[in-house]
Design a protein around this motif. Structure first.
Motif, PDB file in Angstrom:
ATOM      1  N   LEU A  97      72.378 -65.359 128.683  1.00 27.96           N
ATOM      2  CA  LEU A  97      71.931 -65.472 127.294  1.00 27.96           C
ATOM      3  C   LEU A  97      72.814 -64.615 126.379  1.00 27.96           C
ATOM      4  N   THR A  98      73.155 -63.428 126.830  1.00 29.11           N
ATOM      5  CA  THR A  98      74.032 -62.551 126.046  1.00 29.11           C
ATOM      6  C   THR A  98      75.400 -63.187 125.852  1.00 29.11           C
ATOM      7  N   ILE A  99      75.919 -63.774 126.930  1.00 21.51           N
ATOM      8  CA  ILE A  99      77.221 -64.438 126.874  1.00 21.51           C
ATOM      9  C   ILE A  99      77.169 -65.642 125.940  1.00 21.51           C
ATOM     10  N   ALA A 100      76.100 -66.427 126.046  1.00 20.26           N
ATOM     11  CA  ALA A 100      75.957 -67.627 125.232  1.00 20.26           C
ATOM     12  C   ALA A 100      75.930 -67.277 123.744  1.00 20.26           C
ATOM     13  N   ILE A 101      75.213 -66.219 123.389  1.00 17.64           N
ATOM     14  CA  ILE A 101      75.123 -65.801 121.987  1.00 17.64           C
ATOM     15  C   ILE A 101      76.483 -65.298 121.488  1.00 17.64           C
ATOM     16  N   ALA A 102      77.132 -64.468 122.292  1.00 19.04           N
ATOM     17  CA  ALA A 102      78.446 -63.927 121.913  1.00 19.04           C
ATOM     18  C   ALA A 102      79.457 -65.056 121.740  1.00 19.04           C
ATOM     19  N   HIS A 103      79.409 -66.024 122.645  1.00 22.70           N
ATOM     20  CA  HIS A 103      80.327 -67.153 122.572  1.00 22.70           C
ATOM     21  C   HIS A 103      80.046 -68.016 121.351  1.00 22.70           C
ATOM     22  N   LEU A 104      78.771 -68.250 121.046  1.00 19.75           N
ATOM     23  CA  LEU A 104      78.404 -69.056 119.881  1.00 19.75           C
ATOM     24  C   LEU A 104      78.918 -68.427 118.595  1.00 19.75           C
ATOM     25  N   LEU A 105      78.748 -67.115 118.474  1.00 23.65           N
ATOM     26  CA  LEU A 105      79.224 -66.416 117.280  1.00 23.65           C
ATOM     27  C   LEU A 105      80.741 -66.497 117.171  1.00 23.65           C
ATOM     28  N   ALA A 106      81.420 -66.418 118.308  1.00 21.87           N
ATOM     29  CA  ALA A 106      82.883 -66.465 118.311  1.00 21.87           C
ATOM     30  C   ALA A 106      83.405 -67.850 117.967  1.00 21.87           C
ATOM     31  N   VAL A 107      82.811 -68.877 118.565  1.00 22.81           N
ATOM     32  CA  VAL A 107      83.316 -70.236 118.370  1.00 22.81           C
ATOM     33  C   VAL A 107      82.962 -70.775 116.987  1.00 22.81           C
ATOM     34  N   ALA A 108      81.870 -70.283 116.404  1.00 22.08           N
ATOM     35  CA  ALA A 108      81.436 -70.775 115.091  1.00 22.08           C
ATOM     36  C   ALA A 108      82.165 -70.091 113.940  1.00 22.08           C
ATOM     37  N   SER A 109      82.823 -68.969 114.209  1.00 17.57           N
ATOM     38  CA  SER A 109      83.524 -68.263 113.146  1.00 17.57           C
ATOM     39  C   SER A 109      84.834 -68.976 112.821  1.00 17.57           C
ATOM     40  N   PRO A 110      85.212 -69.036 111.537  1.00 18.12           N
ATOM     41  CA  PRO A 110      86.456 -69.710 111.143  1.00 18.12           C
ATOM     42  C   PRO A 110      87.668 -69.075 111.808  1.00 18.12           C
ATOM     43  N   GLY A 111      88.529 -69.897 112.338  1.00 21.44           N
ATOM     44  CA  GLY A 111      89.725 -69.418 113.010  1.00 21.44           C
ATOM     45  C   GLY A 111      90.690 -70.567 113.228  1.00 21.44           C
ATOM     46  N   PRO A 112      91.716 -70.369 114.042  1.00 25.81           N
ATOM     47  CA  PRO A 112      92.700 -71.433 114.290  1.00 25.81           C
ATOM     48  C   PRO A 112      92.072 -72.726 114.820  1.00 25.81           C
ATOM     49  N   ASP A 113      91.101 -72.615 115.734  1.00 28.09           N
ATOM     50  CA  ASP A 113      90.468 -73.810 116.297  1.00 28.09           C
ATOM     51  C   ASP A 113      89.778 -74.621 115.203  1.00 28.09           C
ATOM     52  N   PHE A 114      89.020 -73.935 114.362  1.00 31.31           N
ATOM     53  CA  PHE A 114      88.317 -74.597 113.263  1.00 31.31           C
ATOM     54  C   PHE A 114      89.313 -75.279 112.320  1.00 31.31           C
ATOM     55  N   ALA A 115      90.369 -74.561 111.963  1.00 34.78           N
ATOM     56  CA  ALA A 115      91.351 -75.089 111.016  1.00 34.78           C
ATOM     57  C   ALA A 115      92.034 -76.340 111.556  1.00 34.78           C
ATOM     58  N   ILE A 116      92.405 -76.329 112.834  1.00 39.04           N
ATOM     59  CA  ILE A 116      93.132 -77.479 113.380  1.00 39.04           C
ATOM     60  C   ILE A 116      92.218 -78.686 113.541  1.00 39.04           C
ATOM     61  N   VAL A 117      90.948 -78.478 113.865  1.00 33.62           N
ATOM     62  CA  VAL A 117      90.017 -79.597 113.986  1.00 33.62           C
ATOM     63  C   VAL A 117      89.756 -80.225 112.618  1.00 33.62           C
ATOM     64  N   VAL A 118      89.605 -79.397 111.593  1.00 42.51           N
ATOM     65  CA  VAL A 118      89.427 -79.920 110.228  1.00 42.51           C
ATOM     66  C   VAL A 118      90.663 -80.708 109.813  1.00 42.51           C
ATOM     67  N   LYS A 119      91.835 -80.157 110.091  1.00 40.78           N
ATOM     68  CA  LYS A 119      93.091 -80.826 109.737  1.00 40.78           C
ATOM     69  C   LYS A 119      93.223 -82.163 110.450  1.00 40.78           C
ATOM     70  N   GLN A 120      92.925 -82.198 111.735  1.00 43.77           N
ATOM     71  CA  GLN A 120      93.027 -83.434 112.498  1.00 43.77           C
ATOM     72  C   GLN A 120      92.014 -84.474 112.008  1.00 43.77           C
ATOM     73  N   SER A 121      90.828 -84.013 111.653  1.00 43.63           N
ATOM     74  CA  SER A 121      89.775 -84.928 111.201  1.00 43.63           C
ATOM     75  C   SER A 121      90.139 -85.590 109.885  1.00 43.63           C
ATOM     76  N   LEU A 122      90.820 -84.858 109.018  1.00 43.39           N
ATOM     77  CA  LEU A 122      91.139 -85.388 107.695  1.00 43.39           C
ATOM     78  C   LEU A 122      92.448 -86.168 107.658  1.00 43.39           C
ATOM     79  N   THR A 123      93.413 -85.756 108.468  1.00 45.24           N
ATOM     80  CA  THR A 123      94.725 -86.404 108.404  1.00 45.24           C
ATOM     81  C   THR A 123      94.950 -87.420 109.514  1.00 45.24           C
ATOM     82  N   ARG A 124      94.147 -87.376 110.551  1.00 41.47           N
ATOM     83  CA  ARG A 124      94.305 -88.328 111.644  1.00 41.47           C
ATOM     84  C   ARG A 124      93.087 -89.244 111.703  1.00 41.47           C
ATOM     85  N   ASP A 125      92.380 -89.212 112.812  1.00 41.32           N
ATOM     86  CA  ASP A 125      91.160 -90.011 112.933  1.00 41.32           C
ATOM     87  C   ASP A 125      90.218 -89.309 113.903  1.00 41.32           C
ATOM     88  N   ARG A 126      89.065 -89.935 114.132  1.00 38.21           N
ATOM     89  CA  ARG A 126      88.059 -89.309 114.997  1.00 38.21           C
ATOM     90  C   ARG A 126      88.585 -89.138 116.417  1.00 38.21           C
TER      91      ARG A 126
END
Length: 213
Positions: free
Chosen positions: A11-40
């Protein structure tokens, strides 16, 4: 093996991971970029690449390689500069977005398509070269996860984080490529792409500054 004994740790790991993955970063930026300039499809394959790269971090954390990287300033700096260069490249491409290019994307679907392999590799490299992810998993496996936790349980933790990461970004990809929502975003999509490009450049600069300290 009684997994119930590790619920609290999980549970501790899951919470820590959720906070990390949900925070804006390179992963978030590239997924947004791919979604808008490419396709699903491209966005989903990019999300799969990000999720798979999590397993890379888990593997070298389990084998102690992350500690070796962190304790070797030269190697850590080299990987940091390599990651910064790749993020800077993606950022510059985003900053070069023009209104007409986004219009063409909306009209000509061929321009918005990207091979599944290239989309996958893009996500894998963005996450795999992320030195902050290296530090996150190093702290996770050395501080939060007990040294007495069996390797099989640690592997299950890693598999969960990989799947959860993919699920998070896949959900984001589906939401951003939902036709009514995507059409609205694409009206000024080149500004969003430029913003994501600027975000990637700032992240790249931050990596360089930290590597030089």
């Amino acid at each position: 093996m009684d997994f119930s004994a590790y619920y609290s740790e999980f549970l501790t790991i899951a919470i820590a991971h959720l906070l990390a993955v949900a925070s804006p970063g390179p992963d978030f930026a590239i997924v947004v970029k791919q979604s808008l300039t490419r396709d699903r499809k491209a966005a989903l394959y990019t999300s799969a690449g990000i999720g798979t790269a999590i397993l890379l971090h888990v593997c070298y954390s389990l084998f102690g390689i992350a500690l070796v990287i962190k304790s070797n300033p030269g190697l850590f700096s080299y990987l940091s500069y390599l990651a910064a260069a790749y993020l800077a490249y993606l950022g510059i491409m985003g900053l070069r977005a023009k209104p007409q290019s986004m219009a063409h994307v909306a009209v000509d679907s061929a321009l918005s398509q990207q091979s599944a392999w290239r989309s996958y590799i893009t996500g894998f490299l963005v996450n795999g070269l992320n030195v902050k992810a290296t530090l996150f998993f190093l702290s996770l496996f050395s501080v939060i996860i007990s040294i007495d936790t069996p390797t099989q349980i640690k592997a299950i933790y890693g598999l969960y984080m990989a799947l959860a990461t993919f699920a998070w970004f896949a959900m984001l990809s589906v939401m951003l490529t939902w036709p009514p929502f995507r059409r609205r975003l694409q009206q000024n999509g080149y500004w969003i792409e430029r913003a994501m490009g600027l975000m990637l450049l700032i992240l790249a600069l931050n990596i360089v500054i930290q590597a030089m300290q």
